[in-house]
Design an enzyme around this catalytic site. Structure first.
Site, PDB file in Angstrom:
ATOM      1  N   GLY A  14     -65.348 -42.418 -47.576  1.00 18.02           N
ATOM      2  CA  GLY A  14     -65.798 -42.576 -46.202  1.00 18.02           C
ATOM      3  C   GLY A  14     -64.836 -43.338 -45.313  1.00 18.02           C
ATOM      4  CG  ASN A  16     -61.309 -39.452 -42.123  1.00 21.02           C
ATOM      5  OD1 ASN A  16     -60.517 -39.426 -41.187  1.00 21.02           O
ATOM      6  ND2 ASN A  16     -60.963 -39.086 -43.353  1.00 21.02           N
ATOM      7  NE  ARG A  67     -73.885 -23.615 -52.393  1.00 19.01           N
ATOM      8  CZ  ARG A  67     -73.021 -24.584 -52.672  1.00 19.01           C
ATOM      9  NH1 ARG A  67     -73.016 -25.689 -51.966  1.00 19.01           N
ATOM     10  NH2 ARG A  67     -72.150 -24.446 -53.649  1.00 19.01           N
ATOM     11  CG  MET A  92     -66.189 -33.685 -51.209  1.00 16.43           C
ATOM     12  SD  MET A  92     -64.846 -32.934 -50.262  1.00 16.43           S
ATOM     13  CE  MET A  92     -64.061 -31.964 -51.540  1.00 16.43           C
ATOM     14  NE  ARG A  93     -73.679 -29.571 -52.565  1.00 12.37           N
ATOM     15  CZ  ARG A  93     -73.658 -28.879 -53.703  1.00 12.37           C
ATOM     16  NH1 ARG A  93     -72.730 -29.108 -54.601  1.00 12.37           N
ATOM     17  NH2 ARG A  93     -74.547 -27.949 -53.934  1.00 12.37           N
ATOM     18  CG  ASN A 109     -64.652 -30.098 -41.644  1.00 11.26           C
ATOM     19  OD1 ASN A 109     -64.948 -31.089 -42.313  1.00 11.26           O
ATOM     20  ND2 ASN A 109     -63.811 -29.177 -42.091  1.00 11.26           N
ATOM     21  CG  HIS A 111     -58.958 -28.266 -43.248  1.00  8.86           C
ATOM     22  ND1 HIS A 111     -59.661 -28.082 -44.425  1.00  8.86           N
ATOM     23  CD2 HIS A 111     -57.777 -27.637 -43.408  1.00  8.86           C
ATOM     24  CE1 HIS A 111     -58.923 -27.367 -45.258  1.00  8.86           C
ATOM     25  NE2 HIS A 111     -57.781 -27.084 -44.662  1.00  8.86           N
ATOM     26  CD  GLU A 145     -63.365 -16.254 -40.745  1.00  6.93           C
ATOM     27  OE1 GLU A 145     -62.215 -16.041 -41.135  1.00  6.93           O
ATOM     28  OE2 GLU A 145     -63.823 -15.824 -39.661  1.00  6.93           O
ATOM     29  CD  GLU A 176     -57.656 -36.752 -42.915  1.00  7.57           C
ATOM     30  OE1 GLU A 176     -57.688 -35.542 -43.199  1.00  7.57           O
ATOM     31  OE2 GLU A 176     -58.269 -37.617 -43.582  1.00  7.57           O
TER      32      GLU A 176
END
Ligand code: GRF
Length: 202
Positions: A14, A16, A67, A92-93, A109, A111, A145, A176
């Protein structure tokens, strides 16, 4: 303009999330970090968030058969806390298209690559294997996507000849930590402009 009520979703350290919480302490920041959720009850980030005075919640994904069942509880928790914007920060899901469409336009998000390069996992290794001369991070709106939604902000740094996967993982951190707060500021302002206001003259 009222601050956008924001939840940060994490799975581990955590760092970020911590950078975002610290940035959001500024008086003029357009987002308020109202909740930190982890799918792993033992995530270090939960302790960090609690120490920073942020309400936390652990929703252990292993307790659910599907899920969708996990996401129903997550969605309900976000609703209970009146969350307007969801920030994925090392979460991470994989999220189902149903959850993503519920939150489309309200979920961002980070990346660890210069998107559209290196979508998916192992971005540092793949940047090296591709012979890239620069690497970096991208914050984007989340769409169904993977790693493909509209970009909000991106920052890069040069790859050195002696860089390894590990050095890139370390070197990307400060990039980041400065990029994500800037990007959340942009996203929260954009969302604030699009939300209906009770009194348009105020
Ligand atoms: C970051 O590198 C982020 O880009 C990736 O996962 C990492 C999370 O690190 N999605 P932390 O938990 O914020 O320290």
């Amino acid at each position: 303009m009222p601050r956008i009520r924001t939840a940060i979703l994490i799975s581990g350290t955590g760092s970020n999330m911590e950078a975002l919480v610290r940035a959001a302490k500024a008086d003029d920041y357009p987002a308020a970090i109202s909740l930190v959720v982890s799918n792993r009850p033992g995530a270090i980030g939960l302790t960090t968030a609690a120490d920073l005075g942020i309400p936390t919640l652990a929703i252990d994904h292993t307790a659910f058969g599907t899920r969708e069942a996990f996401e129903r509880v997550l969605h309900a928790a976000l609703r209970v806390h009146d969350i307007e914007l969801v920030v994925l920060a090392g979460f991470m899901r994989v999220l189902t298209p149903g959850f993503v469409s519920e939150w489309q336009g309200r979920m961002i998000n980070i990346h660890p690559s210069l998107l559209p390069k290196h979508k998916g996992l192992h971005t540092h290794r793949r940047a090296l294997e591709a012979g890239d001369t620069e690497h970096g991070a991208t914050v984007h709106w989340v769409t169904a996507e993977l790693d493909s939604g509209d970009m909000i902000a991106q920052d890069s740094f040069p790859i050195r000849p002696d860089d390894t996967e590990n050095t890139l993982r370390e070197r990307i951190r400060p990039v980041e930590h400065s990029l994500y707060p800037d990007a959340l500021r942009i996203a929260a302002k954009a969302l604030g402009r699009s939300l209906p206001t009770a009194n348009p003259d105020s």
